[in-house]
Design a protein around this motif. Structure first.
Motif, PDB file in Angstrom:
ATOM      1  N   LEU A  44       0.844  -1.195   0.000  1.00 23.90           N
ATOM      2  CA  LEU A  44       0.000   0.000   0.000  1.00 23.90           C
ATOM      3  C   LEU A  44       0.882   1.250   0.000  1.00 23.90           C
ATOM      4  CD1 LEU A  44      -2.831   1.116   0.108  1.00 23.90           C
ATOM      5  CD2 LEU A  44      -2.916   0.634   2.539  1.00 23.90           C
ATOM      6  N   GLY A  45       1.786   1.309   0.958  1.00 26.13           N
ATOM      7  CA  GLY A  45       2.680   2.468   1.067  1.00 26.13           C
ATOM      8  C   GLY A  45       3.579   2.605  -0.162  1.00 26.13           C
ATOM      9  N   LEU A  46       4.037   1.492  -0.693  1.00 29.61           N
ATOM     10  CA  LEU A  46       4.938   1.546  -1.852  1.00 29.61           C
ATOM     11  C   LEU A  46       4.205   2.071  -3.088  1.00 29.61           C
ATOM     12  CD1 LEU A  46       6.863  -1.844  -1.417  1.00 29.61           C
ATOM     13  CD2 LEU A  46       7.681   0.454  -0.861  1.00 29.61           C
ATOM     14  N   THR A  47       2.972   1.599  -3.288  1.00 29.14           N
ATOM     15  CA  THR A  47       2.212   2.068  -4.457  1.00 29.14           C
ATOM     16  C   THR A  47       1.903   3.558  -4.323  1.00 29.14           C
ATOM     17  OG1 THR A  47       1.216  -0.121  -4.570  1.00 29.14           O
ATOM     18  CG2 THR A  47       0.175   1.576  -5.894  1.00 29.14           C
ATOM     19  N   LEU A  48       1.493   3.971  -3.111  1.00 26.29           N
ATOM     20  CA  LEU A  48       1.214   5.396  -2.892  1.00 26.29           C
ATOM     21  C   LEU A  48       2.460   6.236  -3.175  1.00 26.29           C
ATOM     22  CD1 LEU A  48      -0.813   5.131   0.467  1.00 26.29           C
ATOM     23  CD2 LEU A  48      -1.743   5.694  -1.794  1.00 26.29           C
ATOM     24  N   SER A  49       3.616   5.743  -2.708  1.00 19.07           N
ATOM     25  CA  SER A  49       4.876   6.489  -2.909  1.00 19.07           C
ATOM     26  C   SER A  49       5.176   6.643  -4.383  1.00 19.07           C
ATOM     27  CB  SER A  49       6.063   5.749  -2.278  1.00 19.07           C
ATOM     28  OG  SER A  49       5.778   5.411  -0.974  1.00 19.07           O
ATOM     29  N   LEU A  50       5.020   5.552  -5.129  1.00 16.48           N
ATOM     30  CA  LEU A  50       5.330   5.590  -6.556  1.00 16.48           C
ATOM     31  C   LEU A  50       4.445   6.612  -7.271  1.00 16.48           C
ATOM     32  CD1 LEU A  50       6.842   4.331  -9.004  1.00 16.48           C
ATOM     33  CD2 LEU A  50       4.985   2.667  -9.169  1.00 16.48           C
ATOM     34  N   ARG A  51       3.146   6.528  -6.991  1.00 20.02           N
ATOM     35  CA  ARG A  51       2.230   7.425  -7.691  1.00 20.02           C
ATOM     36  C   ARG A  51       2.450   8.890  -7.301  1.00 20.02           C
ATOM     37  NH1 ARG A  51       2.184   4.029 -10.968  1.00 20.02           N
ATOM     38  NH2 ARG A  51       0.691   2.319 -11.037  1.00 20.02           N
ATOM     39  N   LEU A  52       2.735   9.140  -6.025  1.00 20.54           N
ATOM     40  CA  LEU A  52       2.870  10.532  -5.587  1.00 20.54           C
ATOM     41  C   LEU A  52       4.185  11.146  -6.067  1.00 20.54           C
ATOM     42  CD1 LEU A  52       1.217  10.180  -2.084  1.00 20.54           C
ATOM     43  CD2 LEU A  52       0.340  11.461  -4.052  1.00 20.54           C
ATOM     44  N   ILE A  53       5.242  10.362  -6.126  1.00 16.11           N
ATOM     45  CA  ILE A  53       6.509  10.907  -6.661  1.00 16.11           C
ATOM     46  C   ILE A  53       6.344  11.164  -8.164  1.00 16.11           C
ATOM     47  CG2 ILE A  53       7.821   8.768  -7.222  1.00 16.11           C
ATOM     48  CD1 ILE A  53       9.435  11.480  -5.203  1.00 16.11           C
ATOM     49  N   GLU A  54       5.550  10.302  -8.818  1.00 14.22           N
ATOM     50  CA  GLU A  54       5.273  10.526 -10.253  1.00 14.22           C
ATOM     51  C   GLU A  54       4.471  11.820 -10.475  1.00 14.22           C
ATOM     52  OE1 GLU A  54       5.120   5.871 -11.848  1.00 14.22           O
ATOM     53  OE2 GLU A  54       3.281   6.836 -11.200  1.00 14.22           O
ATOM     54  N   ARG A  55       3.672  12.190  -9.446  1.00 11.49           N
ATOM     55  CA  ARG A  55       2.909  13.442  -9.565  1.00 11.49           C
ATOM     56  C   ARG A  55       3.768  14.659  -9.259  1.00 11.49           C
ATOM     57  NH1 ARG A  55      -2.846  12.983  -6.339  1.00 11.49           N
ATOM     58  NH2 ARG A  55      -3.689  11.168  -7.414  1.00 11.49           N
ATOM     59  N   GLY A  56       5.018  14.411  -8.854  1.00  8.85           N
ATOM     60  CA  GLY A  56       5.933  15.522  -8.581  1.00  8.85           C
ATOM     61  C   GLY A  56       5.965  15.966  -7.129  1.00  8.85           C
ATOM     62  N   GLU A  57       5.410  15.137  -6.225  1.00  8.85           N
ATOM     63  CA  GLU A  57       5.438  15.505  -4.798  1.00  8.85           C
ATOM     64  C   GLU A  57       6.778  15.092  -4.166  1.00  8.85           C
ATOM     65  OE1 GLU A  57       3.064  17.257  -4.244  1.00  8.85           O
ATOM     66  OE2 GLU A  57       1.359  16.527  -5.388  1.00  8.85           O
ATOM     67  N   ASN A  58       7.035  15.654  -2.990  1.00 12.35           N
ATOM     68  CA  ASN A  58       8.190  15.239  -2.180  1.00 12.35           C
ATOM     69  C   ASN A  58       7.728  14.109  -1.280  1.00 12.35           C
ATOM     70  OD1 ASN A  58      10.610  16.518  -2.474  1.00 12.35           O
ATOM     71  ND2 ASN A  58       9.936  18.343  -1.371  1.00 12.35           N
ATOM     72  N   VAL A  59       8.269  12.912  -1.407  1.00 14.19           N
ATOM     73  CA  VAL A  59       7.719  11.784  -0.654  1.00 14.19           C
ATOM     74  C   VAL A  59       8.764  11.200   0.302  1.00 14.19           C
ATOM     75  CG1 VAL A  59       6.636   9.501  -0.845  1.00 14.19           C
ATOM     76  CG2 VAL A  59       6.197  11.217  -2.601  1.00 14.19           C
ATOM     77  N   THR A  60       8.348  11.037   1.560  1.00 14.64           N
ATOM     78  CA  THR A  60       9.199  10.381   2.555  1.00 14.64           C
ATOM     79  C   THR A  60       8.423   9.188   3.112  1.00 14.64           C
ATOM     80  OG1 THR A  60      10.053  12.546   3.183  1.00 14.64           O
ATOM     81  CG2 THR A  60      10.527  10.731   4.690  1.00 14.64           C
ATOM     82  N   VAL A  61       9.070   8.013   3.139  1.00 14.53           N
ATOM     83  CA  VAL A  61       8.421   6.807   3.678  1.00 14.53           C
ATOM     84  C   VAL A  61       9.055   6.475   5.024  1.00 14.53           C
ATOM     85  CG1 VAL A  61       7.998   4.339   3.309  1.00 14.53           C
ATOM     86  CG2 VAL A  61       7.982   5.895   1.354  1.00 14.53           C
ATOM     87  N   PHE A  62       8.223   6.241   6.024  1.00 15.93           N
ATOM     88  CA  PHE A  62       8.709   5.796   7.330  1.00 15.93           C
ATOM     89  C   PHE A  62       8.314   4.329   7.521  1.00 15.93           C
ATOM     90  CE2 PHE A  62       8.293  10.329   7.702  1.00 15.93           C
ATOM     91  CZ  PHE A  62       9.379  10.718   8.467  1.00 15.93           C
ATOM     92  N   GLU A  63       9.271   3.484   7.789  1.00 17.77           N
ATOM     93  CA  GLU A  63       9.000   2.061   7.982  1.00 17.77           C
ATOM     94  C   GLU A  63       9.672   1.608   9.265  1.00 17.77           C
ATOM     95  OE1 GLU A  63       7.197  -0.634   6.618  1.00 17.77           O
ATOM     96  OE2 GLU A  63       8.102  -1.504   8.432  1.00 17.77           O
ATOM     97  N   SER A  64       8.904   0.935  10.118  1.00 16.28           N
ATOM     98  CA  SER A  64       9.502   0.519  11.398  1.00 16.28           C
ATOM     99  C   SER A  64      10.479  -0.650  11.233  1.00 16.28           C
ATOM    100  CB  SER A  64       8.434   0.191  12.439  1.00 16.28           C
ATOM    101  OG  SER A  64       7.415  -0.569  11.878  1.00 16.28           O
ATOM    102  N   ALA A  65      10.247  -1.496  10.237  1.00 14.14           N
ATOM    103  CA  ALA A  65      11.114  -2.671  10.066  1.00 14.14           C
ATOM    104  C   ALA A  65      12.438  -2.285   9.405  1.00 14.14           C
ATOM    105  CB  ALA A  65      10.384  -3.708   9.207  1.00 14.14           C
ATOM    106  N   PRO A  66      13.425  -3.188   9.474  1.00 10.20           N
ATOM    107  CA  PRO A  66      14.703  -2.888   8.813  1.00 10.20           C
ATOM    108  C   PRO A  66      14.658  -3.034   7.298  1.00 10.20           C
ATOM    109  CG  PRO A  66      14.871  -4.876  10.181  1.00 10.20           C
ATOM    110  CD  PRO A  66      13.465  -4.395  10.288  1.00 10.20           C
TER     111      PRO A  66
END
Ligand SMILES: Cc1cc2nc3c(=O)[nH]c(=O)nc-3n(C[C@H](O)[C@H](O)[C@H](O)COP(=O)(O)OP(=O)(O)OC[C@H]3O[C@@H](n4cnc5c(N)ncnc54)[C@H](O)[C@@H]3O)c2cc1C
Length: 436
Positions: free
Chosen positions: A12-34
């Motif tokens: 879910l987070g990965l797809t959102l990141s891909l689409r939003l960076i494609e729209r030209g947004e600044n995207v930061t992903v926070f993930e608790s796992a390594p």
């Protein structure tokens, strides 16, 4: 350009990141796992790297396949015709086609016909909302009869839902049958299942490369512990280490994709009603063993179990995946779906291994535990929300009372089972109404 934080790096987070960076947004992903990937992530078992939880793609999984295509791995799909087994009354039988179904020993002919008619009917029902009002037990008993319910449906429901099947709506079995039918209805009338060579480890590695190349800032080992607003109405995110260092980071928008109760816990400014709705989502958990062994158990990808066993199904990945991926050995998953507070979560690895291998010895006379090279256990307390009666009427809204904060997760898959295709579709649908 907005600064957008995405919490969680599952599909879910990965797809959102891909689409939003494609729209030209600044995207930061926070993930608790390594590592990225959430439930679809991979790990090492013995000297093999493969999915922590068994994963398969169906020919009909158009959303998953599109993403895999976009990251350049479409040609790496392998499509295989698989077989399904049933372990019932102490015997393992094949149930991969109509002829085998008609021979299926535990049911008489009338029960079989009613069972077949139930599946046929369920595959054609469109109004899933009406099914949310009927319990799965009542619906299946009405369609298949009490005997078939007790012999077939109940053990299968218990396998995934435990005692909670009593509170589950008919929409659950409807969506399961819909997916099963989609698998067989993609033109070939055969159960064609697919995987990407190298498994989800490869898909996720490539996904991460693509996102980083496009400029997504992925922060691993970063559990978000609080989401608040500042005086200017921006959103403030703090991870554990940031709290320790008295640092935090500011975003225009935040999209949280983890479990609903976690969202309620880390966002103190949500209204009481919002928190209550989030906390009311009840999850089902899993204890899932990966077993690497010299010899295979059977040629079935899935073996459904209607007898009492310590696990609730058997998935033999090496009946689908070329054994060269596993150094010529077999990889078998033994899942047990349980409530998040089940005592199984507190049992030691050694105890679980002993119980599971003893059961395999009873079920498969040729199985020898000396052939087991590695046994590894995954424990996840929150895997999927239980589709209880009237589920969608009580669903928390994705838009929250906090400006710029969205909470979207697998709880919002209301008419499907949990799978990567539904997850990616959820992300794409969400983005249609999201303006940054
Ligand atoms: C046993 C099993 C078998 C499956 N089989 C299949 C299959 O055959 N085919 C198929 O298509 N799908 C299958 N699935 C489903 C598939 O794995 C899911 O649909 C998908 O992975 C869900 O992605 P998600 O992003 O919604 O959630 P998740 O993968 O759960 O991702 C959520 C992420 O959020 C992170 N997170 C949570 N809280 C925080 C926080 N406070 N701060 C930072 N990060 C946080 C978590 O660490 C996690 O990485 C299976 C799942 C399981 C468990």
């Amino acid at each position: 350009m907005s600064d957008i934080a995405i919490i969680g790096s599952g599909f879910l987070g990965l797809t959102l990141s891909l689409r939003l960076i494609e729209r030209g947004e600044n995207v930061t992903v926070f993930e608790s796992a390594p590592e990225i990937g959430g439930l679809a992530s991979a790990w090492q078992i013995g000297d093999v790297t493969w999915d922590k939880h068994y994963h398969v793609t169906l020919l009909s999984d158009s959303f998953t396949r599109k993403i895999v295509d976009e990251i350049g791995l479409a040609d790496e799909y392998q499509w295989v015709e698989t077989k399904t087994g049933f372990y019932t009354d102490g015997k393992l039988v094949s149930m991969s086609n109509t002829a085998e179904f008609l021979k299926f020993p535990p049911l008489d002919l009338v029960s079989k016909l009613r069972l077949g008619a139930t599946i046929f009917y369920a595959a054609r029902v469109k109004d899933w909302k009406a099914l949310e009002k009927i319990s799965v037990e009542d619906w299946l008993t009405k369609l298949s009869g009490r005997k078939t319910f007790e012999k077939m449906w109940k053990p299968l429901l218990m396998a995934k839902l435990g005692e909670a099947y009593k509170e589950t709506s008919a929409a659950f079995i409807w969506s399961t049958i819909q997916r099963m039918y989609a698998a067989r209805n993609s033109g070939l009338k055969k159960e064609m299942f697919g995987y990407v060579r190298g498994g989800y480890a490869r898909v996720l590695k490539r996904f991460e490369e693509v996102l980083r190349e496009k400029g997504v800032d992925i922060r691993l080992n970063s559990p978000v512990e609080s989401i608040t607003s500042d005086d200017s109405g921006k959103l403030v995110i703090s991870t554990r280490s940031q709290i320790a260092n008295r640092k935090s980071q500011i975003f225009d928008k935040v999209i949280f994709t983890g479990p609903s109760n976690v969202a309620a816990k880390i966002t103190p400014a949500l209204t009481q009603e919002e928190k209550q709705k989030l906390q009311n989502i009840r999850y089902q958990g899993i204890v899932c063993a990966s077993v690497l062994m010299k010899e295979s158990l059977s040629n079935f990808y899935v073996t459904n179990i209607t007898d009492e066993t310590p696990f609730t199904g058997i998935i033999e990945m090496s009946a689908l995946v070329d054994r060269s991926e596993f150094g010529g050995r077999a990889l078998v998953y033994l899942p047990k779906y349980v409530a998040p507070d089940d005592e199984l979560f507190d049992r030691s690895d050694a105890e679980i291994e002993e119980t599971f291998l003893t059961a395999l010895e009873t079920m498969y006379p040729h199985f020898d535990r000396k052939a087991v090279e590695a046994f590894k256990i995954s424990r996840v307390r929150q895997v999927f929300p239980l589709p209880v009666l009237d589920y969608s009427a009580h669903l928390p809204s994705i838009n929250t009372s906090i400006e710029g904060l969205y909470i979207v997760n697998s709880a919002h898959i209301v008419n499907g089972t949990l799978n990567v295709n539904e997850t990616v579709q959820l992300a794409e649908n969400f983005l249609r109404n999201f303006s940054s």
